[in-house]
Design a protein around this motif. Structure first.
Motif, PDB file in Angstrom:
ATOM      1  N   LEU A   1      31.493  33.283  29.956  1.00 30.70           N
ATOM      2  CA  LEU A   1      31.822  34.203  31.052  1.00 30.70           C
ATOM      3  C   LEU A   1      33.104  34.982  30.796  1.00 30.70           C
ATOM      4  O   LEU A   1      34.023  34.471  30.140  1.00 30.70           O
ATOM      5  CB  LEU A   1      31.991  33.418  32.360  1.00 30.70           C
ATOM      6  N   HIS A   2      33.150  36.187  31.338  1.00 32.11           N
ATOM      7  CA  HIS A   2      34.355  37.005  31.335  1.00 32.11           C
ATOM      8  C   HIS A   2      34.728  37.214  32.796  1.00 32.11           C
ATOM      9  O   HIS A   2      33.849  37.483  33.620  1.00 32.11           O
ATOM     10  CB  HIS A   2      34.082  38.362  30.676  1.00 32.11           C
ATOM     11  N   TYR A   3      35.991  37.105  33.092  1.00 28.63           N
ATOM     12  CA  TYR A   3      36.425  37.282  34.485  1.00 28.63           C
ATOM     13  C   TYR A   3      36.767  38.750  34.734  1.00 28.63           C
ATOM     14  O   TYR A   3      37.556  39.337  34.001  1.00 28.63           O
ATOM     15  CB  TYR A   3      37.670  36.433  34.762  1.00 28.63           C
TER      16      TYR A   3
ATOM     17  N   SER B   1      42.912  41.712  49.723  1.00 30.56           N
ATOM     18  CA  SER B   1      42.427  40.468  49.118  1.00 30.56           C
ATOM     19  C   SER B   1      41.842  40.779  47.741  1.00 30.56           C
ATOM     20  O   SER B   1      41.766  41.944  47.344  1.00 30.56           O
ATOM     21  CB  SER B   1      41.354  39.832  50.002  1.00 30.56           C
ATOM     22  N   ALA B   2      41.403  39.724  47.043  1.00 30.69           N
ATOM     23  CA  ALA B   2      40.801  39.934  45.721  1.00 30.69           C
ATOM     24  C   ALA B   2      39.753  38.863  45.450  1.00 30.69           C
ATOM     25  O   ALA B   2      39.803  37.775  46.021  1.00 30.69           O
ATOM     26  CB  ALA B   2      41.868  39.882  44.635  1.00 30.69           C
ATOM     27  N   GLY B   3      38.811  39.223  44.601  1.00 33.08           N
ATOM     28  CA  GLY B   3      37.810  38.256  44.145  1.00 33.08           C
ATOM     29  C   GLY B   3      37.635  38.429  42.646  1.00 33.08           C
ATOM     30  O   GLY B   3      38.127  39.401  42.074  1.00 33.08           O
ATOM     31  N   ILE B   4      36.947  37.482  42.022  1.00 33.97           N
ATOM     32  CA  ILE B   4      36.745  37.589  40.571  1.00 33.97           C
ATOM     33  C   ILE B   4      35.263  37.426  40.240  1.00 33.97           C
ATOM     34  O   ILE B   4      34.612  36.476  40.679  1.00 33.97           O
ATOM     35  CB  ILE B   4      37.608  36.542  39.831  1.00 33.97           C
TER      36      ILE B   4
ATOM     37  N   GLY C   1      31.116  41.415  28.526  1.00 37.46           N
ATOM     38  CA  GLY C   1      32.540  41.690  28.361  1.00 37.46           C
ATOM     39  C   GLY C   1      32.793  43.181  28.488  1.00 37.46           C
ATOM     40  O   GLY C   1      31.846  43.965  28.701  1.00 37.46           O
ATOM     41  N   PRO C   2      34.066  43.614  28.352  1.00 34.54           N
ATOM     42  CA  PRO C   2      34.392  45.029  28.483  1.00 34.54           C
ATOM     43  C   PRO C   2      33.531  45.897  27.563  1.00 34.54           C
ATOM     44  O   PRO C   2      33.366  45.565  26.392  1.00 34.54           O
ATOM     45  CB  PRO C   2      35.866  45.090  28.057  1.00 34.54           C
ATOM     46  N   GLY C   3      32.983  46.950  28.117  1.00 34.56           N
ATOM     47  CA  GLY C   3      32.223  47.916  27.302  1.00 34.56           C
ATOM     48  C   GLY C   3      30.820  47.460  26.937  1.00 34.56           C
ATOM     49  O   GLY C   3      30.074  48.210  26.300  1.00 34.56           O
TER      50      GLY C   3
ATOM     51  N   TYR D   1      39.112  43.478  33.722  1.00 37.66           N
ATOM     52  CA  TYR D   1      38.976  42.145  33.126  1.00 37.66           C
ATOM     53  C   TYR D   1      40.320  41.422  33.086  1.00 37.66           C
ATOM     54  O   TYR D   1      41.352  42.040  32.823  1.00 37.66           O
ATOM     55  CB  TYR D   1      38.380  42.252  31.721  1.00 37.66           C
ATOM     56  N   VAL D   2      40.284  40.122  33.393  1.00 37.24           N
ATOM     57  CA  VAL D   2      41.497  39.292  33.376  1.00 37.24           C
ATOM     58  C   VAL D   2      41.193  38.004  32.607  1.00 37.24           C
ATOM     59  O   VAL D   2      40.030  37.641  32.414  1.00 37.24           O
ATOM     60  CB  VAL D   2      41.979  38.942  34.810  1.00 37.24           C
ATOM     61  N   GLU D   3      42.260  37.335  32.190  1.00 33.58           N
ATOM     62  CA  GLU D   3      42.079  36.099  31.416  1.00 33.58           C
ATOM     63  C   GLU D   3      41.984  34.876  32.320  1.00 33.58           C
ATOM     64  O   GLU D   3      41.329  33.892  31.994  1.00 33.58           O
ATOM     65  CB  GLU D   3      43.263  35.905  30.445  1.00 33.58           C
ATOM     66  N   ALA D   4      42.722  34.924  33.458  1.00 28.47           N
ATOM     67  CA  ALA D   4      42.817  33.718  34.290  1.00 28.47           C
ATOM     68  C   ALA D   4      42.462  34.039  35.731  1.00 28.47           C
ATOM     69  O   ALA D   4      42.470  35.204  36.150  1.00 28.47           O
ATOM     70  CB  ALA D   4      44.238  33.177  34.221  1.00 28.47           C
TER      71      ALA D   4
END
Ligand SMILES: Cc1cc2nc3c(=O)[nH]c(=O)nc-3n(C[C@H](O)[C@H](O)[C@H](O)COP(=O)(O)OP(=O)(O)OC[C@H]3O[C@@H](n4cnc5c(N)ncnc54)[C@H](O)[C@@H]3O)c2cc1C
Length: 374
Positions: free
Chosen positions: A227-229, A314-317, A323-325, A278-281
């Protein structure tokens, strides 16, 4: 001696809850393990609460089919159990002339997916429906809507319990080991580490679902399950704009999301979002420096909005398989028998329209479980 159960569901988000409700019966021991103190504290309570029609996804994809089926099941569920909702309708808008062909493509895609109530709108028709929106043309989806997702989660939880499902909160699954025809599941709770045995394991662990698959022994890189966040933030619009839009207003979709849209919530407040990066954590903080980006996006359609009208909300993931692209990836909902894990059902990459599709996803998984039992 270890306790033996029939079905272990990992994760009490909307997908785990809907699945528990679907398959719980007195004769089956269904247990739901949730690492948080209660249900629905992650992606299932950090989203737009939009009931999607099913327009965007390639025909025959699980996303398209389960969204269309789920939407109709969800409206029925809301009616039956007094879950607040509003079939507001939604308009996808073209800000510039060169975006109009996108609307036509979406119209065709929607029809291929059996979303047969879509209407292409000229600028004048759009202005009649949404006088405050500045755009060249629109695509109206009358069957899109919004709902109170917290009450939905509560109803799914109570019904699953009534049907006999048992819930263990503050209980994290930390190990899964295949033992012949069954699985030994290691759990960590306040008392420490212990284990149970289950015949079927259903992985509905959302952002952690790739790790759960790995814990069970699957090669997730080979299976394409990593998964990619992808984070999505929301900003709210000043209360003086409470009724500035009548429907959900979406731009032409971006690659990673549906684009920053406008939503007038059930309480009348207007929210903008979600962004997509995209984020890592996993970190749910809203970065205030992104306000300018939201402002730019808002200004395209509502030119009178000012920077100070926006506040972080607020935010969600998103648990994304692409992944990107990278191109489209469908939901993974797979019984892993062929990979050598009979009885393990993985649900991975359940991003949007997962909330809408939840009742249909639960039925789909229910059919897999029924086959395993008989
Ligand atoms: C920004 C954003 C906007 C969205 N908007 C919409 C929308 O408008 N409409 C729509 O249809 N969909 C939308 N979605 C998608 C929808 O929210 C998700 O598809 C859905 O909530 C996924 O539910 P879930 O149960 O799979 O995941 P989650 O709600 O994340 O639940 C997974 C659960 O598993 C638990 N868990 C994880 N690991 C373990 C472990 N080891 N042991 C025990 N428990 C564990 C977690 O604590 C969590 O409670 C949106 C998503 C995002 C991010």
């Amino acid at each position: 001696m270890l306790v033996e159960i029939d079905v272990a569901i990992i994760g009490a988000g909307v997908i785990g809850l809907a699945t528990a409700r679907e398959i719980a019966q007195e004769k089956k021991g269904v247990f739901v393990f949730e690492k948080n103190r209660t249900f629905g504290l992650e992606t299932s309570s950090r989203n737009s609460e939009v009931i999607h029609a099913g327009i965007y996804y390639p025909e025959d994809s699980l996303k398209a089919k389960l969204c269309v089926e789920g939407r109709s099941l969800l409206y029925k569920l809301c009616d039956k159990h007094n879950i607040a909702y509003k079939k507001t309708g939604k308009i996808i808008v073209a800000a510039a002339e060169n975006e109009i062909s996108w609307l036509e493509e979406l119209y065709e895609q929607g029809r291929k997916n059996s979303v047969d109530d879509l209407v292409l709108l000229s600028r004048t028709e759009l202005k009649k429906l949404e006088p405050n929106i500045e755009a060249r043309a629109g695509l109206l989806s009358p069957s899109s809507g919004i709902l109170d997702s917290y009450t939905l989660l509560k109803v799914l939880y109570s019904q699953a319990k009534e049907k006999g499902a048992e819930f263990a909160f503050d209980t994290e699954v930390v190990g899964i080991e295949r033992m012949g025809e069954k699985y030994r599941i290691e759990i960590r709770d306040r008392e420490g580490i212990s284990a149970i045995i289950s015949r079927i394991v259903i992985n509905t662990a959302g952002l952690n679902s790739d790790r759960i698959a790995r814990l069970a022994g699957l090669d997730i890189a080979k299976a394409g399950y990593r998964l990619h966040y992808c984070k999505g933030e929301y900003f709210s619009l000043s209360s003086r704009y409470r009724n500035v839009v009548n429907r959900l207003i979406y731009p032409i979709p971006e690659q990673a999301g549906h684009g920053i849209h406008w939503k007038r919530g059930l309480d009348g407040r207007v929210l903008l979002g979600p962004s997509a990066y995209y984020v890592e954590a996993i970190d749910y903080a809203v970065d205030e420096t992104h306000k300018q980006y939201f402002y730019g996006s808002a200004k395209r359609f509502l030119p009178f909005v000012e920077l100070e009208d926006l506040d972080p909300e607020s935010a969600g993931i998103r648990p994304k398989l692409q992944g990107p692209g990278e191109g489209f990836r469908d939901f993974v909902i797979t019984h892993e028998e062929k990979a050598g894990f009979p009885g393990l059902i993985n649900l991975i990459g359940i991003e949007s329209p997962g909330l809408t599709a939840a009742p249909a996803i639960a039925r789909y998984v229910g059919r897999m479980v029924a086959e395993l039992f008989y």
